[in-house]
Design an enzyme around this catalytic site. Structure first.
Site, mmCIF file in Angstrom:
data_model
loop_
_atom_site.group_PDB
_atom_site.id
_atom_site.type_symbol
_atom_site.label_atom_id
_atom_site.label_comp_id
_atom_site.label_asym_id
_atom_site.label_seq_id
_atom_site.Cartn_x
_atom_site.Cartn_y
_atom_site.Cartn_z
ATOM 1 N N GLU A 3 -1.904 6.889 6.694
ATOM 2 C CA GLU A 3 -1.995 8.344 6.552
ATOM 3 C C GLU A 3 -3.293 8.758 5.875
ATOM 4 O OE1 GLU A 3 -1.527 12.292 4.587
ATOM 5 O OE2 GLU A 3 -1.899 10.343 3.657
ATOM 6 N N ASP B 260 0.825 3.785 2.638
ATOM 7 C CA ASP B 260 -0.524 3.364 2.287
ATOM 8 C C ASP B 260 -1.068 4.198 1.131
ATOM 9 O OD1 ASP B 260 -0.595 5.592 4.099
ATOM 10 O OD2 ASP B 260 -2.746 5.265 4.394
#
Length: 365
Positions: free
Chosen positions: A135, A79
């Site tokens: 994350e 991400d």
């Protein structure tokens, strides 16, 4: 040309690491929208017969099972933080840099993982490749932590490398972090007659004064120097323009060396702010680098790059909680992470891939 918003893409693992990094970045995957990139990674890895692939939500785990005496984890999040307006995708080349969201943090590392997973069918250690989601957002959504809860056996290893950007040096362990709210209590009064009250915002100057006077330590842990930091990161108080405020809250962030636990760090902060109410709002322990262990020593010897302490917090701390020594190593200067002009030097992508290949390639016969 436009970047990709759907899972309708095919990753070419035969492309060089720079082209593969660009392809990964051009699949938009802001936290919470990782399905497309996870689908593409899974589709690219499933046909590889030397890997066993598992999907958990938008995390993909691929493992060799060669019966080696040692297993290592290579992990990276897929991400990114949100795009700019206008979007800083698709990626572009600017001289020796690849520019665009995710080039530094951290799809260059993910591209290296994929290249090694595809082309290193007989590594000298068994390898677990972990590609995980969320994350960049609140820890309760972290995909690596979810995999640890759902499939802890998949993360069992002797050593782990998190391919976060480190400017292509090794960063061992990481500092811990906590946030507290320190409350200055006052007494409300009309601002025309402030002598009838006690101004909590003025009282907060004592809290801020202690922070200004504070001298953070640099603490050696396993041969690396971890520089601590204690900072005010927020302040709030007052509810009307004609009222002396009866409360002011200073938010303080403490970055503490990995020789301390979270409770020890909290006790240190509470001691500094004696006389004031201290409320813990968030904490995460750090991670010792474990550089004295054979697996870590072999990694450092193979890469032959500088080794420093990690100043920020990363998911190596999760591996530490699993009793797995871990380090950070990846392409890209972390100072450019999350910036509008995020970029990664091409030579670092190539060099980091070559370094990990030296470590994992089977000896020639």
């Amino acid at each position: 040309m436009s970047f990709i918003r759907s899972s309708a893409t095919r990753l070419d693992l035969g492309a060089d690491v720079v082209a593969l990094t660009a392809a990964l970045c051009d699949i938009e995957s802001v936290s919470g929208n990782e399905k497309g990139i996870a689908d593409a990674i899974e589709a690219a890895l499933r046909p590889l017969r030397h890997l066993r692939v598992t999907r958990d939500g938008h995390a993909v785990i691929a493992r060799t099972n060669l019966g080696r005496s040692e297993r290592v984890v290579l992990a990276g999040h897929v991400d990114t933080v949100p795009l700019t307006d206008p979007p800083n995708l698709p990626t572009r080349r600017d001289g020796n840099n690849l520019v665009g969201r995710g080039t530094c943090d951290m799809k260059g590392g993910v591209a290296i993982q994929l290249r090694l997973a595809a082309w290193l069918s007989e590594p000298n250690r068994d390898v677990t490749y972990v590609f995980y989601d969320c994350e960049e957002v609140a820890n309760e959504r972290n995909g690596l932590a979810r995999v640890a809860r759902n499939h802890p056996e998949l993360l069992q290893a002797d050593f782990a490398v998190l391919l976060e950007p480190t400017d292509a040096i090794i960063e061992g362990g990481c500092n811990g972090t906590l946030r507290v709210e320190v409350k200055a209590q006052g007494k409300a009064a009309h601002s025309a007659r402030p002598w009838n009250g006690h101004n909590a915002i003025h009282e907060a100057m004592t809290i801020l004064g202690r922070l200004v006077a504070y001298e953070p330590e640099t603490i050696a842990v396993d041969g690396l120097d971890y520089r601590e930091a204690l900072s005010a990161v927020g302040i709030r108080g007052g509810n009307a323009g004609n009222v002396i405020p009866d409360e002011c809250v200073v938010t303080v962030n403490y970055r503490f060396a990995p020789n301390k636990s979270g409770p020890q760090a909290l006790a240190h902060v509470c001691e500094l702010f004696e006389g004031y109410a201290v409320k813990l709002t968030d904490t995460a322990d750090g991670a010792r680098p474990g550089l004295s262990l054979p697996a870590a020593q072999a990694f450092v010897e193979a890469l032959k790059v500088p080794v420093h302490a990690k100043a920020g917090w990363t998911d190596v701390a999760l591996f530490s909680r699993l009793s797995i020594p871990a380090v950070n190593f990846g392409p890209g200067d972390p100072n450019w992470a999350h910036q509008d002009q995020e970029h990664c030097p091409v030579e670092q992508l190539v060099g980091a891939e070559a370094a990990l290949l030296r470590w994992l390639a089977a000896p020639s016969t």
